[in-house]
Design a protein around this motif. Structure first.
Motif, mmCIF file in Angstrom:
data_model
loop_
_atom_site.group_PDB
_atom_site.id
_atom_site.type_symbol
_atom_site.label_atom_id
_atom_site.label_comp_id
_atom_site.label_asym_id
_atom_site.label_seq_id
_atom_site.Cartn_x
_atom_site.Cartn_y
_atom_site.Cartn_z
ATOM 1 N N MET A 6 0.807 -1.064 0.091
ATOM 2 C CA MET A 6 -0.032 -0.005 0.022
ATOM 3 C C MET A 6 0.930 1.173 0.003
ATOM 4 N N TYR A 7 0.267 2.350 -0.182
ATOM 5 C CA TYR A 7 1.021 3.549 -0.344
ATOM 6 C C TYR A 7 0.212 4.675 0.352
ATOM 7 N N ILE A 8 1.009 5.654 0.926
ATOM 8 C CA ILE A 8 0.435 6.982 1.628
ATOM 9 C C ILE A 8 0.934 7.989 0.263
ATOM 10 N N TYR A 9 0.145 8.439 -0.342
ATOM 11 C CA TYR A 9 0.663 9.480 -1.361
ATOM 12 C C TYR A 9 0.032 10.588 -1.385
ATOM 13 N N ASN A 10 0.713 11.776 -2.273
ATOM 14 C CA ASN A 10 0.405 13.107 -2.076
ATOM 15 C C ASN A 10 0.397 13.740 -0.778
ATOM 16 N N ALA A 11 1.456 13.373 -0.075
ATOM 17 C CA ALA A 11 1.810 13.888 1.483
ATOM 18 C C ALA A 11 3.096 14.704 1.146
ATOM 19 N N LYS A 12 2.879 15.797 2.275
ATOM 20 C CA LYS A 12 4.143 16.593 2.460
ATOM 21 C C LYS A 12 4.868 15.596 3.790
ATOM 22 N N ILE A 13 6.132 15.262 3.173
ATOM 23 C CA ILE A 13 6.690 13.962 4.413
ATOM 24 C C ILE A 13 7.800 14.812 5.061
ATOM 25 N N CYS A 14 7.572 14.643 6.410
ATOM 26 C CA CYS A 14 8.270 15.295 7.475
ATOM 27 C C CYS A 14 9.035 14.571 8.303
ATOM 28 N N SER A 15 10.256 14.156 7.816
ATOM 29 C CA SER A 15 11.065 13.347 8.818
ATOM 30 C C SER A 15 12.205 13.942 9.442
ATOM 31 N N PRO A 16 12.675 13.834 10.873
ATOM 32 C CA PRO A 16 13.324 14.587 11.334
ATOM 33 C C PRO A 16 14.793 14.567 10.968
ATOM 34 N N ASP A 17 15.105 13.523 10.368
ATOM 35 C CA ASP A 17 16.596 13.257 9.747
ATOM 36 C C ASP A 17 16.618 13.355 8.452
ATOM 37 N N ALA A 18 15.724 14.253 7.776
ATOM 38 C CA ALA A 18 15.822 14.504 6.357
ATOM 39 C C ALA A 18 15.158 15.925 5.930
ATOM 40 N N ALA A 19 15.522 16.316 4.741
ATOM 41 C CA ALA A 19 14.807 17.353 4.213
ATOM 42 C C ALA A 19 13.287 17.054 3.891
ATOM 43 N N PRO A 20 12.241 18.109 4.120
ATOM 44 C CA PRO A 20 11.095 17.753 3.777
ATOM 45 C C PRO A 20 10.872 17.541 2.287
ATOM 46 N N ILE A 21 9.860 16.651 2.020
ATOM 47 C CA ILE A 21 9.548 16.254 0.718
ATOM 48 C C ILE A 21 8.119 17.002 0.620
ATOM 49 N N GLU A 22 8.070 17.801 -0.263
ATOM 50 C CA GLU A 22 6.727 18.677 -0.528
ATOM 51 C C GLU A 22 5.622 17.942 -1.154
ATOM 52 N N SER A 23 5.994 16.927 -1.858
ATOM 53 C CA SER A 23 4.845 16.046 -2.305
ATOM 54 C C SER A 23 5.666 14.865 -2.694
ATOM 55 N N GLY A 24 5.165 13.996 -1.899
ATOM 56 C CA GLY A 24 5.881 12.309 -1.982
ATOM 57 C C GLY A 24 4.950 11.419 -1.649
ATOM 58 N N TYR A 25 5.760 10.112 -1.640
ATOM 59 C CA TYR A 25 4.701 9.014 -1.051
ATOM 60 C C TYR A 25 5.723 8.069 -0.215
ATOM 61 N N VAL A 26 4.842 7.254 0.701
ATOM 62 C CA VAL A 26 5.901 6.434 1.262
ATOM 63 C C VAL A 26 4.999 4.831 0.809
ATOM 64 N N LYS A 27 5.706 3.809 0.438
ATOM 65 C CA LYS A 27 5.235 2.640 0.373
ATOM 66 C C LYS A 27 5.378 1.770 1.599
ATOM 67 N N ILE A 28 4.487 1.099 1.902
ATOM 68 C CA ILE A 28 4.233 0.018 3.061
ATOM 69 C C ILE A 28 4.128 -1.163 2.527
ATOM 70 N N SER A 29 5.159 -2.192 3.268
ATOM 71 C CA SER A 29 4.874 -3.530 2.852
ATOM 72 C C SER A 29 4.993 -4.162 4.071
ATOM 73 N N GLU A 30 4.048 -5.188 4.613
ATOM 74 C CA GLU A 30 4.184 -6.111 5.728
ATOM 75 C C GLU A 30 4.776 -5.205 6.810
ATOM 76 N N GLY A 31 3.898 -4.202 7.165
ATOM 77 C CA GLY A 31 4.104 -3.114 8.283
ATOM 78 C C GLY A 31 5.390 -2.379 8.350
ATOM 79 N N LYS A 32 6.058 -2.367 7.481
ATOM 80 C CA LYS A 32 7.151 -1.657 7.283
ATOM 81 C C LYS A 32 7.512 -0.531 6.042
ATOM 82 N N ILE A 33 8.278 0.375 6.452
ATOM 83 C CA ILE A 33 8.459 1.363 5.168
ATOM 84 C C ILE A 33 9.362 0.690 4.280
ATOM 85 N N ALA A 34 8.970 0.753 3.168
ATOM 86 C CA ALA A 34 9.512 0.018 2.008
ATOM 87 C C ALA A 34 10.228 1.094 1.178
ATOM 88 N N ALA A 35 9.705 2.437 1.110
ATOM 89 C CA ALA A 35 10.133 3.193 -0.045
ATOM 90 C C ALA A 35 9.541 4.790 0.458
#
Length: 386
Positions: A1-30
């Protein structure tokens, strides 16, 4: 599954204004910019909202005190040395406060015993959603030590030691020396059962602390208690954390030189006992500016767990940089809890503990739109509250 069309804000990286996270078996895959090539039916359109890692409160008594918990399980005050107590055995996983945590985007906490004993027992890292305590358990984070008024008050009332700060420190040292000797005798036995020392459950519980496999969490408020914690930790080469560290700002330069970690909180509260006389909302910012790694906690139920972000926001207002406040409830908290391999940032391989917000987390008007733990949506604004 994906969470897409998101402003991704992680404390260890520069923000991504429009991006997605792929989720597989309960883990972050991309974690990527743009849109996924193919959106699966179970995917979530973030609608341009802010995607953060789940928040982490690294000092609470959630499930042990407050809500549906039995207050009598917080402190085993029949014995000042109880490192062998397992928090999971006093943990009420049906506590309604877990729902409050999830709705506020808090996906992991450290919980454990109180501060009546010089050595109180273990602290554990848990997820805030699950079928039972064992399902929620992540790992044992450390052993709780306590300095200052609480052990003195508890045992003075009983007419036994410790009745002074000196006795509290001495009891902690005695137990650590005993565990160190016990460990050395086990090593000297070389596997020969006839030469092994008699089993000592308290010393067994302290060996992982001496081996730096888990942390020593020192409850301390006053500056003298803070420096006693540092002194004892250095004597035994412990991996340690200063919990509360209320007067830390008065010795901030010294603590910075020691490269300590301080868990500050509850930030919102009064000076309702003597050792809180130095309480100030500026504490976190002053410590950070002196080189101390800072995490922020609620000490639930002193401050209810759902106000973790609010406490961090007040730290920002009083001088803690915003980015550091975010770290204080995500990656710094995860490192303090010993779970940074699984939580604290939006990083490939970590658990998919993610939250969607409709604004800045430090804005009082911002709402948590969705909370996900290990890839499962456990709260959304579309859900009907019980």
């Amino acid at each position: 599954m994906y969470i897409y069309n998101a402003k991704i804000c992680s404390p260890d990286a520069a923000p991504i204004e429009s991006g997605y996270v792929k989720i597989s078996e309960g883990k972050i895959a991309a974690v990527k910019k743009g849109k996924p090539g193919r959106v699966t039916p179970d995917s979530i359109d973030a609608g341009g909202k802010f995607l953060y890692p789940g928040f982490i409160d690294c000092h609470t008594h959630l499930g042990i005190l407050g809500g549906g918990a039995d207050d009598g399980d917080l402190n085993e005050s029949s014995d000042p040395v109880t490192p062998h107590l397992r928090a999971i055995d006093g943990f009420n996983f049906t506590d309604e406060c877990f729902k409050d945590a999830v709705k506020a985007g808090v996906t992991s906490v450290v919980t454990g015993v109180g501060s009546s004993n010089p050595i109180g027992g273990e602290s554990i890292a848990i997820k805030t959603h699950g079928k039972c305590a064992d399902d929620m358990f992540i790992r044992k984070s450390g052993i709780k030590f306590a300095l200052g008024e609480n052990p003195k008050r508890t045992y003075s009332a009983k007419g036994q030691s410790p009745r002074t700060r000196m006795a509290t420190a001495a009891i902690i040292r005695e137990a650590l020396f005993k565990a160190k000797s016990y460990k050395e005798r086990i090593s000297a036995a070389g596997g020969n059962l006839a030469k092994m020392p008699a089993y000592d459950i308290k010393s067994e519980a302290l060996i992982p602390v001496l081996n730096r496999e888990i942390k020593a969490f020192f409850h301390c408020h006053r500056a003298d208690d803070i420096m006693t914690a540092v002194r004892i930790a250095k004597e035994f080469a412990l991996d340690y954390v200063l919990v509360h560290c209320t007067a830390g700002h008065t010795v901030a330069e010294l603590l910075g030189k020691e490269n300590v970690t301080a868990v500050i909180g509850p930030v919102i509260g009064g000076r309702d006992k003597r050792e809180l006389a130095e309480h100030t909302v500026s504490n976190a910012g002053i410590l950070y500016n002196s080189g101390v790694k800072v995490a922020v906690c609620t000490d639930h139920s002193e401050l209810p767990v759902q106000y973790l972000c609010t406490g961090a926001a007040y730290c920002v207002k009083a001088g803690l940089p915003r980015d550091e406040a975010l770290k204080a409830i995500t990656i710094n908290a995860a490192e303090t809890a010993g779970i940074s391999d699984r939580a604290g940032s939006i990083t490939i391989g970590k658990d998919a503990d993610l939250i969607l917000l409709d604004g800045d987390p430090f804005d009082i008007m911002t709402n948590v739109v969705m909370t996900m733990i290990e890839g499962e949506v456990v709260y959304s604004q579309l859900m009907i509250d019980d």
